[in-house]
Design a protein around this motif. Structure first.
Motif, short mmCIF file in Angstrom:
data_model
loop_
_atom_site.label_atom_id
_atom_site.label_comp_id
_atom_site.label_asym_id
_atom_site.label_seq_id
_atom_site.Cartn_x
_atom_site.Cartn_y
_atom_site.Cartn_z
N TRP A 172 28.13 24.98 31.60
CA TRP A 172 28.78 26.05 32.36
C TRP A 172 30.31 26.00 32.29
O TRP A 172 30.97 26.87 32.86
N PHE A 173 30.84 24.97 31.61
CA PHE A 173 32.30 24.88 31.49
C PHE A 173 32.91 26.17 30.93
O PHE A 173 33.90 26.67 31.48
N PRO A 174 32.35 26.77 29.87
CA PRO A 174 32.92 28.02 29.37
C PRO A 174 32.91 29.14 30.42
O PRO A 174 33.79 30.00 30.41
N LYS A 175 31.92 29.11 31.31
CA LYS A 175 31.88 30.13 32.36
C LYS A 175 32.98 29.89 33.39
O LYS A 175 33.64 30.81 33.84
N LEU A 176 33.21 28.62 33.69
CA LEU A 176 34.20 28.28 34.70
C LEU A 176 35.62 28.56 34.24
O LEU A 176 36.47 28.95 35.03
N THR A 177 35.87 28.30 32.96
CA THR A 177 37.26 28.30 32.51
C THR A 177 37.54 29.34 31.43
O THR A 177 38.69 29.63 31.16
N GLY A 178 36.51 29.88 30.80
CA GLY A 178 36.73 30.75 29.66
C GLY A 178 37.05 29.98 28.39
O GLY A 178 37.40 30.56 27.37
N ARG A 179 36.94 28.67 28.46
CA ARG A 179 37.20 27.83 27.29
C ARG A 179 36.02 26.89 27.07
O ARG A 179 35.23 26.66 27.99
N THR A 180 35.90 26.35 25.86
CA THR A 180 34.80 25.42 25.60
C THR A 180 35.30 23.99 25.63
O THR A 180 36.48 23.73 25.41
N MET A 181 34.38 23.08 25.88
CA MET A 181 34.73 21.67 25.82
C MET A 181 34.61 21.21 24.37
O MET A 181 33.88 21.78 23.58
N ASN A 182 35.35 20.14 24.08
CA ASN A 182 35.36 19.63 22.71
C ASN A 182 34.02 18.99 22.36
O ASN A 182 33.54 18.12 23.07
#
Lengths: 628, 196, 103
Positions: A483-493
């Motif tokens: 859900w990180f992309p949903k929270l921040t609009g960015r992806t994790m590495n």
């Protein structure tokens, strides 16, 4: 209405960003009634508590591996302090979430410094036995009540569930804020208890009387803290159930709910109905300690050779009943949200509908029901008779069936899919066998005959850690990557993520598998010297060092996660609203990050089930719930 | 941002949010008092001797308290009915009586406690008094909570009647459900502690 | 709630009736307690009356007599788990190999 991963929401997104800057730091991050912010608050707080609980255990593991050797404080405190400083540096020392977290890390380094020094706790740098007990009790309490449950329910439930059902917020936003603050007060009380005379609670996380009744002041703080945590959970549970019942968007019938929402629903009922008896028990024990009642104190108790002067007449076993009436459903409070997260991730990354969605849902409901009538399988050695023990053995065997149904359905869902092996999916895939080991090792504990041998040994520790650590916590990690992309609009590495996964996966098994072996030999849990004093343990003592080293190495791999989390927040690759090409409303109907108030630009209507992947004849390989 | 179904009923469940919420809360309260009752029963059967309630406690006083609390429950439901009939004045009166009855209950309880302390009967004396003080004390806390809520709806909270009447009626209904529950708990506490 | 004026008035009459019934039952249960019956009989009588009183409050004051399905289901489970708690704990105490109370 078409609100898939197209870019129609970009304007809203920009507008939303502008919104961010208008709100002050305090009103945005601190006194917010928005479920997403509260979810993040829960997330940050519980991750810090998880980290603290992990650290307590790392201190304990030194004692277990190198009994009687002075503890190397600097080696533990320095890295945590450096992480804090780096975090603050990355966020530029400005008032922001990153800086706050940095400060908290530095505070934690200070706390650990305090915990690992001092003549009373660590005479000559060597751990005092009472202090080992305190660390053990607080490790359990913090991990369960302040770490895993708030992360799985408070954080993910709060953030994701309203988005998945198309709700503008929780049903009672102010109550939601209150839940968080009461939880935080409970957590702070638990931390304060380390500083009171005699240190924190040291009667185990189960706080069995009479030991807990004659224990030092820390136990009173523990009880008060627990009353706060229970109250917070109750308020949260009410809010969750009302939200799911009342705020589902048009077309979203119960059999179209994503399994994650179902999991939260059942979990909330468990919290609602199982926690009050523990609250009652907590109040009774508190009165025993503070007012001098004798609910759990029997007559004629002898402490250190002296007869205790009290009215007596109480029964310690009553506490065990009331405690386990909560604590067994609590196991499912830990595991159901995890299963919910895993279900979402597996369906999406296999690009197939979840196999046996209906049976998974029914199983979850059945688990919820059964979990209320299995509790006394924790108490076979209290002198339980054969009739009642037969009853609890039977219910225990029955409750393992729905868990297996869920696990099997998840595993079969993989069959024939073209699986995407991203980090979230790796954690999800690891969950299946790890939780499988955890669950299957539980069966001998559920049968009285084998439990007589295994009870209170490291086998028990190994069993429930397999459920919670590489089980639930892996699922929670998966959820964060997911859900990180949903929270921040960015992806994790992804690279850092994969290092984190493989490191944790290998280490986890090196920590917990040896426990099963030790336990079968007969090594008791809660042994301050790691079992050295008993001859029957000698053959497995070498494993203590293996486990400790694995635990510390695992800590190193968590640094990859922490760095990844903070760096990705700022520098992660920007992505679309629907990064994973998912079908559920949290991805298809909302922007990333979702709007500050109201969540949706236009209220979606639902036309499909939750996991319509690779529908024959469809244009794309995913059919969002809100697309006709 | 408007949360759906704060006032109007949900088409499927037929309820507004707060009503579902309060019933869930009451369900958890059933489990809380249920666990305490369980403890009471177990301690009592397990004890070699256990005094009868009527030997140690003041039945007339408790009977008066029962009457007071039941009366307050009736006025509570009447205050809701008055609002349903759009009679705000009557609402004020009934709600006022409800709060007053709650206070009378507490005053009588205080006298009862005082008499016990005078005779050196404390929670630590024996498990009979421990149970008695714990159960009635926790119930008393619930009464205090109810009084605070009801007094608020009698005083400053009643302004909502002018702006959002339906929402106000809902609030009174929810507060009422809680208050009746407190009454209900007492209905079971009274015989099991005093009369047996 | 689409209650008409008339309906509410009917309700009010019911409330008064319930109030009278509760008062009467209170008097009965207190009077019975002065008879000092054997404990088993006393428990049965007292709890029987309390259950009637409680049901009256729940049914009429709390409107449980005409409530929605969701609430019934929730309460049904709650009552079931409560009974589970009390019955299973009691059974466990009775079926104890070691006696929990040693005086």
């Amino acid at each position: 209405m078409s609100t898939s991963s197209s870019s129609h929401t970009v304007d809203a997104h920009i507008h939303h960003d502008a919104d961010h800057h208008e709100q002050g730091f305090w009103s945005k991050y601190v006194f917010s009634t928005d479920h997403k912010v509260i979810g993040i608050q829960y997330g940050v707080t519980s991750l810090l508590f998880l980290f603290l609980g992990f650290t307590l255990m790392m201190i304990m593991r030194w004692q277990l591996a190198y009994t009687g050797e002075p503890f190397p404080v600097i080696r533990f405190v320095l890295p945590i302090g450096i992480i804090g400083l780096l975090t603050m540096f990355v966020s530029g020392f400005k008032p922001s979430l990153g800086t706050t977290v940095g400060i908290l890390f530095i505070a934690m380094a200070g706390l650990i410094w305090y915990l690992a020094t001092g003549e009373e706790r660590m005479p000559m740098g060597i751990m005092a036995p009472e202090y080992y007990n305190a660390l053990g009790a607080m490790h359990g309490t913090i991990m369960i009540f302040l770490g895993v449950v708030p992360l799985g329910v408070g954080a993910f439930g709060n953030y994701v569930m309203p988005l998945q059902i198309g709700a503008p917020d929780m049903a009672f936003p102010k109550l939601n804020m209150m839940s968080y603050w009461i939880y935080l007060v409970g957590g702070v009380i638990m931390i304060i208890s380390f500083f009171v005379p005699g240190g924190a609670a040291n009667s185990g996380w189960t706080s069995y009387p009479p030991l807990s009744e004659i224990a030092t002041e820390g136990q009173t703080w523990w009880l008060v803290g627990m009353v706060f945590l229970i109250t917070s959970s109750l308020l949260g549970a009410i809010n969750f159930i009302v939200t799911i019942l009342q705020l589902r968007v048009k077309g979203l019938g119960f059999m179209r709910l994503p399994f994650f929402v179902w999991a939260q629903f059942v979990t909330s009922f468990l919290l609602l109905l199982a926690f009050p008896p523990l609250e009652a028990a907590g109040i009774l024990q508190l009165l025993d300690r503070v007012v001098g009642t004798n609910f759990f104190l029997p007559s004629g108790l002898v402490i250190s050779g002296e007869k205790l002067v009290n009215a007596g007449g109480g029964t310690p076993i009553l506490w065990q009943h009331l405690f386990w009436f909560l604590a067994h459903p609590e196991v499912y409070v830990l595991i159901l949200p995890a299963m919910g997260i895993i279900a979402e991730i597996i369906a999406n990354n296999t690009r197939k509908p979840l196999w046996g969605y209906k049976y998974i849902v029914y199983s979850a409901l059945f688990i919820g029901f059964m979990s209320f009538i299995v509790w006394a399988h924790h108490m076979y050695i209290t002198g339980m008779g054969t009739t009642i023990s037969a009853f609890f053995q039977t219910t225990t065997m029955i409750i393992s069936i729905p868990s297996i149904v869920i696990l099997t359905s998840l595993a079969v869902s993989l069959y024939g899919g073209s699986i995407r092996f991203n980090t979230a999916m790796l954690f999800a895939l690891a969950f299946i066998p790890m939780f499988g080991i955890g669950g299957l090792t539980g069966l001998p504990l559920g049968l009285a005959t084998s439990d007589l041998h295994l009870h209170d040994t490291y086998y028990v520790i190994g069993h429930f850690h397999y459920v919670v650590a590489p089980g639930t916590i892996f699922a929670l990690f998966a959820g964060i990557y997911w859900w990180f992309p949903k929270l921040t609009g960015r992806t994790m590495n992804e690279t850092l993520g994969k290092v984190h996964f493989w490191g944790s996966f290998v280490c986890m098994n090196f920590i917990f598998f040896p426990m099963l072996i030790q336990g079968m030999v007969g090594l008791s849990r809660r042994m301050y010297d790691g079992g050295e004093q008993y001859s029957h343990n000698q053959s497995v003592l070498y494993l203590n060092e293996v486990m400790s080293i694995a635990a510390w190495v695992m800590a190193i791999f968590q640094i990859f996660f922490i760095v990844n989390l903070f760096v990705s927040m700022k520098k992660g690759k920007k992505t679309t609203d629907n990064h994973w090409e998912a079908t559920t409303l949290d991805w298809t109907a909302t922007t990333a990050p979702p709007l500050a108030h109201g969540n949706f630009t236009t209220l979606p209507t639902v036309y499909h089930g939750p996991y319509e992947y690779s529908v024959p004849g469809a244009k794309k390989d995913f059919t969002p719930q809100n697309e006709k | 941002m408007q949360i759906p179904h704060t006032i109007e009923h949900h088409p499927e469940t037929g309820l507004y949010n707060a009503k579902v919420g309060i019933w869930l809360f009451l369900a958890s309260e059933v489990m809380l008092f249920g666990a305490l009752f369980t403890s009471y029963i177990l301690l009592r059967i397990g004890a070699p001797t256990w005094p009868h309630g009527w030997e140690e406690l003041n039945i007339p006083l408790a009977t008066v308290n029962t009457v007071v609390l039941i009366a307050s429950s009736v006025t509570m439901v009447m205050s809701w009915a008055s609002l349903m009939m759009k009679d705000f004045k009557k609402y004020k009166m009934y709600m006022g009586i409800t709060v007053l009855c709650g206070l009378i209950f507490l005053v009588i309880k205080a006298f009862e406690y005082g008499a016990k302390f005078e005779h050196h009967h404390f929670p630590s004396t024996n498990n009979f008094f421990a149970t008695y003080f714990t159960l009635t004390g926790l119930h008393g806390l619930h009464v205090i909570g109810g009084i605070i809520v009801n007094a608020y709806f009698w005083g400053p909270g009643s302004k909502m009647w002018k702006t959002e009447p339906q929402r106000f009626i809902n609030r009174i209904e929810v507060a009422g459900l809680y208050w009746h529950f407190v009454d209900l708990v007492w209905i079971f506490l009274f015989p099991s502690l005093y009369l047996l | 709630m689409e209650h008409s004026h008339e309906e509410i008035k009917k309700h009010v009459r019911k409330y008064i009736f319930v109030f009278v019934a509760l008062m009467a039952l209170t008097v009965i249960t207190v009077v019975v307690s002065y008879l000092h019956l054997t404990i088993t009989t006393a428990v049965i009588v007292a709890l029987f009356i309390a259950t009637i009183k409680g049901s009256l409050v729940a049914a009429y004051f709390m409107h449980l007599i005409s409530e929605k399905k969701v609430i019934y289901i929730t309460l049904l489970f709650t009552v079931f788990f409560f009974i589970g708690l009390i019955v299973l704990t009691m059974t466990a105490f009775h079926d104890q190999v070691m006696i929990p109370h040693v005086s």
